[in-house]
Design an enzyme around this catalytic site. Sequence first.
Site, PDB file in Angstrom:
ATOM      1  N   THR A  17      11.687   4.445 -10.097  1.00 39.63           N
ATOM      2  CA  THR A  17      11.205   3.249  -9.137  1.00 39.63           C
ATOM      3  C   THR A  17      12.485   2.331  -9.600  1.00 39.63           C
ATOM      4  O   THR A  17      12.637   2.459 -10.699  1.00 39.63           O
ATOM      5  CB  THR A  17       9.957   2.553  -9.412  1.00 39.63           C
ATOM      6  OG1 THR A  17       8.880   3.396  -9.417  1.00 39.63           O
ATOM      7  CG2 THR A  17       9.824   1.210  -8.649  1.00 39.63           C
ATOM      8  N   ASP A  36       2.264   1.795  -6.319  1.00 42.81           N
ATOM      9  CA  ASP A  36       2.136   0.275  -6.790  1.00 42.81           C
ATOM     10  C   ASP A  36       3.448  -0.537  -6.196  1.00 42.81           C
ATOM     11  O   ASP A  36       3.174  -1.704  -6.145  1.00 42.81           O
ATOM     12  CB  ASP A  36       1.904   0.244  -8.329  1.00 42.81           C
ATOM     13  CG  ASP A  36       3.279   0.494  -8.993  1.00 42.81           C
ATOM     14  OD1 ASP A  36       3.788   1.774  -8.828  1.00 42.81           O
ATOM     15  OD2 ASP A  36       3.708  -0.171  -9.691  1.00 42.81           O
ATOM     16  N   GLY A  61       6.031   3.243 -12.994  1.00 45.69           N
ATOM     17  CA  GLY A  61       5.321   4.186 -13.811  1.00 45.69           C
ATOM     18  C   GLY A  61       4.259   4.875 -12.724  1.00 45.69           C
ATOM     19  O   GLY A  61       4.596   4.977 -11.418  1.00 45.69           O
TER      20      GLY A  61
END
Length: 315
Positions: free
Chosen positions: A182, A213, A234
């Site tokens: 990410t 997320d 994560g």
Amino acid sequence: MSNFTIVVHGGAGTILKEDMTSSLELAYSEVLQEALDKSYIILEKGGTAVDAVKAALIVLEDNVLFNAGRGSVFTKKGVQEMDAAIMDGSNLAAGAVCGVRNVRNPIELASEVMLHSNHVFLSGKGANDFAIKQGVKLEPDEYFFSQFRYDQWKAIRDSDNYSLDHTNHQLEELMRDKKFGTIGAVALDGMGNIAAATSTGGMTNKKYGRIGDSPLIGAGTYANNKTCAISCTGHGEMFIRSVASYDVSCLMEYKGCSLEEAMNIVVHDKLMAIHGEGGMIGVDAKGNTAMVFNSAGMYRGVKTSKGVNMVAIYK
């Protein structure tokens, strides 16, 4: 002189020193520095935090080293589906997209959603249709092809397994690190406003249209001038369950924690309690910054008007 700051990350995870070649470490460091420098120039010239975080992510999305934009991983169907979000802490405006294809810079599209759509979150074909309407640059499938990403996907495509970026051991000779792919940025501008942005290509071999997320406001991305701007990286499911970025803001607003205290509570206590691995970067409206992670490493960097200029991978 106005106080301004830019912080970036390029993913966290099991980035072992023994698996990191010197040439690859240099390549990561150079592009992180480029992202910092381009954003810093914007802030130095009086630009906004929103423009700064967007500029940083465009640099990283255009680089095949990162699992976002051009470097995005392959899904179960052998294509790239990308997610991104951006948030303006001055007015809580936000824009996000998920499952988009062929968009060169998903963070550009997320910004268009924030500024010109009357919505916050667009997905799939609808998001792509909006990209075309807004003139956001598209690229053919070939633009997103890279051999090591293809080999990564080929190794597990006939199974029901999925991989968080390049976590599969068979890829160690192609790219000797294992991380959560990410990218993100947070910034404080000279007017005292903060912003956050995050972008990702998700999981290799992901199916069922899985979303992590990164594009979820309050989970992987959040900004509020009263508290902080946060971008996470994560295992997305755990960050969603923890509402991780908003939780940092809540700890600051309702419990009086400092930025670093709040980030440490979320990353080292709350996330680890549910076996959540990864990290986050943050900045508050006073220019305080923090880069916290519970994994072996996190690609990260910070540059400030006070003379701080740092890029790092390990603790």
